[in-house]
Design a protein around this motif. Sequence first.
Motif, PDB file in Angstrom:
ATOM      1  N   GLY A  68       2.460 -37.418  44.165  1.00 14.09           N
ATOM      2  CA  GLY A  68       1.441 -37.913  43.256  1.00 14.09           C
ATOM      3  C   GLY A  68       1.464 -39.403  43.015  1.00 14.09           C
ATOM      4  N   ALA A  69       1.437 -40.203  44.065  1.00 14.47           N
ATOM      5  CA  ALA A  69       1.393 -41.670  43.983  1.00 14.47           C
ATOM      6  C   ALA A  69       2.734 -42.299  43.632  1.00 14.47           C
ATOM      7  N   LEU A  70       3.752 -41.490  43.349  1.00 14.29           N
ATOM      8  CA  LEU A  70       5.109 -42.017  43.219  1.00 14.29           C
ATOM      9  C   LEU A  70       5.783 -41.844  44.571  1.00 14.29           C
ATOM     10  N   GLY A  71       6.182 -42.946  45.179  1.00 18.27           N
ATOM     11  CA  GLY A  71       6.774 -42.870  46.507  1.00 18.27           C
ATOM     12  C   GLY A  71       8.159 -42.262  46.494  1.00 18.27           C
ATOM     13  N   SER A  72       8.658 -41.947  47.683  1.00 19.72           N
ATOM     14  CA  SER A  72      10.026 -41.439  47.781  1.00 19.72           C
ATOM     15  C   SER A  72      10.971 -42.516  47.263  1.00 19.72           C
ATOM     16  N   SER A  73      12.000 -42.083  46.565  1.00 20.45           N
ATOM     17  CA  SER A  73      12.894 -43.056  45.937  1.00 20.45           C
ATOM     18  C   SER A  73      14.256 -42.440  45.695  1.00 20.45           C
ATOM     19  N   SER A  74      15.232 -43.299  45.501  1.00 26.46           N
ATOM     20  CA  SER A  74      16.577 -42.869  45.150  1.00 26.46           C
ATOM     21  C   SER A  74      16.831 -43.305  43.715  1.00 26.46           C
ATOM     22  N   LEU A  75      16.705 -42.351  42.789  1.00 30.92           N
ATOM     23  CA  LEU A  75      16.806 -42.650  41.366  1.00 30.92           C
ATOM     24  C   LEU A  75      17.592 -41.556  40.658  1.00 30.92           C
ATOM     25  N   THR A  76      18.096 -41.874  39.491  1.00 31.28           N
ATOM     26  CA  THR A  76      18.675 -40.839  38.645  1.00 31.28           C
ATOM     27  C   THR A  76      17.541 -39.986  38.090  1.00 31.28           C
ATOM     28  N   PHE A  77      17.887 -38.823  37.560  1.00 25.57           N
ATOM     29  CA  PHE A  77      16.856 -37.951  36.991  1.00 25.57           C
ATOM     30  C   PHE A  77      16.172 -38.630  35.810  1.00 25.57           C
ATOM     31  N   THR A  78      16.937 -39.320  35.002  1.00 23.65           N
ATOM     32  CA  THR A  78      16.344 -40.011  33.853  1.00 23.65           C
ATOM     33  C   THR A  78      15.404 -41.113  34.317  1.00 23.65           C
ATOM     34  N   ALA A  79      15.811 -41.846  35.351  1.00 27.06           N
ATOM     35  CA  ALA A  79      14.967 -42.930  35.865  1.00 27.06           C
ATOM     36  C   ALA A  79      13.690 -42.384  36.475  1.00 27.06           C
ATOM     37  N   ARG A  80      13.797 -41.258  37.184  1.00 28.04           N
ATOM     38  CA  ARG A  80      12.591 -40.667  37.763  1.00 28.04           C
ATOM     39  C   ARG A  80      11.664 -40.169  36.656  1.00 28.04           C
ATOM     40  N   ALA A  81      12.230 -39.582  35.620  1.00 21.93           N
ATOM     41  CA  ALA A  81      11.425 -39.140  34.485  1.00 21.93           C
ATOM     42  C   ALA A  81      10.728 -40.333  33.835  1.00 21.93           C
TER      43      ALA A  81
END
Length: 747
Positions: free
Chosen positions: A658-671
């Motif tokens: 949904g327009a957020l690209g693939s990324s390497s983030l923590t769960f909190t950061a992705r939220a």
Amino acid sequence: MSGSLTQALYTAQSGLLANQSALDAVAQNVANVNTANYSRKIVHLEQRVVAGTGAGVQISQVTRAVDEGLLKSLRKEISSFNQYDAQQSYFSRLQDVFGAPGDNTSISHVMTELGQAMEALAVTPDQTLEQSEFVRQAQDVMLKLEQMSSTTQELRLQADTDIAQVAGLINSLSSDLVSLNNKIIQNGTTGADVTDLRDQRDAKLDELAGYIDISYFYRGDGDVVVFTTAGRTLVDNSPVATAHNAASSVTSTTTHAEGDFSPIYVGPQIADNDITSEVRDGKLKGLIDLRDNTLTDLQSQIDELAAELRDVMNLVHNQTAPYPGSSTMSGTRAFLNVGTAAVAPAAGEQTITFANNSDTRITLFDASGNQFNTTTVQAIMASASYGSGAAAANGPWNIAEVASAMQDWLQASGTPSATVAINSTTKKLEIDLNSTTYYMAMRDEVNTAGTIPAPVGSTASNATIQFDANGDTVIDETVSGFSNFFGLNDLFVDDNADNIWETEVMANSFSASAATLTVYDGTTSTNIAIAAGDSLANIATKINAATAAGVTAAIVPDGSGSRLRLSSNDGGNFTITQAAADTLLTDTAMHSADVRVSTQLHVRNDIISTPSLVSTGAVSWDSTKGVVGEYYRSKGDNSVIESMSKVFAAANAFDSAGALGSSSLTFTARATSIVSYNATIADANDSQQAYQESLTLSLQSKSDNFRGVNLDEEMSNLMLFEQAYSAAARIASVIQNMFDSLERIFQ
């Protein structure tokens, strides 16, 4: 010139009538100085000529003070303004639910609190308060995900309902315009003034432009023909019906791309008359974008976050069991064809194979966490004493044989009433020791020496399980962890069926490699040949042409790309596989769809009721115990919950959604990214709406100034026409006196 008193009288009369009409026009202008959509009327006079001789004055026409070019520009901007304005209330509600990153109710905040609860439980893993707090925080995350998802779908349903409303209004306005067209033509034919009717028609055109992007032109007889900018006729000699049937319910799997929403028809209700993808502006465009793009993108982001949280946390949680072990386990993986218990699996039976020197230790513990009996999956499968007999090392083994061998060993090793079987309804593995004395826990191990089975005390490491999903001897899926493969000790469960499969988000320019795909439902396999260079749309067409497969394929927009989604026609589970040398499914990351996960995901029910069932510690090995060493459980062991805490706080690989690209983030950061994305698009809509409002008001002001009534000008015209009328009346009076004098002479 020649003339007579009679002709002079007629000439004066024409002046009276013309100026009377002009005065009436002034009166109309003054009376409507504050009337919306009223255009100033201008009376145009011309010399009347009869038989080549001047015969006074007449009204050539009454026109309106309008700038048609300005009106066209205004209507275009009205459409654009309404597109953004239609979305304002929706974004406002989304903001209430999603919140800002720092809000206590936002998903990023509750994710942070879950992480803190894990850390606290890792410090004191045996404390009831910390166990309960962890479960509560996990439930809060699940509830927040569900609320976000539910609100998103409620808004999509509301948008679809509003689309039906707008379609009805467009239909009504089209009928009104046709009616006004007819009146203008009828009155214009008789020479009657039609300027007021034209004002009414302009008002209808303005209103119509607010709902949908329009173009139009005027015919010589005065009627207007209206069509969409994509070329669909809305108004001609007769109105063209616009219709849309609103959905009664909407879920995350409901999409326009899959034909789940009724089309927006212009004209007869056939597929070719669906304008859903053609609308370019207006309130209708804003609502369509919300329903089919903006809100679906948000749903995709929420589902990706939920699915990753489920998979990552369950992988760690499945590495063990609650202290001292479990007396019952219920898997979450539903199988299509477990086969009949046998040493050698038959064609079509789903099988598993251990790879990379993997093994899984099964141990029975007493209530104090002391080892009572232990073995490995490899050992019992290779033994002639369990199941149907000695099976091949590592596999492949069908699922029924694995269950049978495990049951035989448990019954022979201290739990004589134990059952291990595939539930006939759910098709999931269920284990019940039927014992209050012993408890079971698993530990994946790897034997670095390569012997099978793994000796006691081997290094703890997730087992590599290879899964043949359609029984054709080709490995279709590789899963980390034996218990994780079956889902025997999941923390988060969603109970979704495997009846929808989809790829990751692919670029619209995607080109396939040649492959043979197989759709398998447990009994029937349907092969589908895909050619090199096929697009996602070509693949979908070929799958849909294979009607025996029992699935429907569609291309579903997601962010800047699309997903290929397959849905079962009867709602049953299925899988899709490829030939051994093919890479298409791997290239597209085809998987059981994450869509709807956030709506269904929850903490396992027995853990909610009994928080102590949270697995905090692992099965440990002590070489000093017993003769050759023993496995044991420690109530204060925090190794598993600590691992969960570390994994939760570490960067995780998220896929594009949904327009957020693939990324390497923590769960909190992705939220936080999801919350920020929602805030960003809401702010962008505010900015666009404000800009369009300013531009529209500016053009509206210019149009109103041009077409509006100026009282000073009207007063000037009033005096002018009044004097002309008085002069004409004076002439008529003089001529009348002359006629009277002539009558007296001849008496």
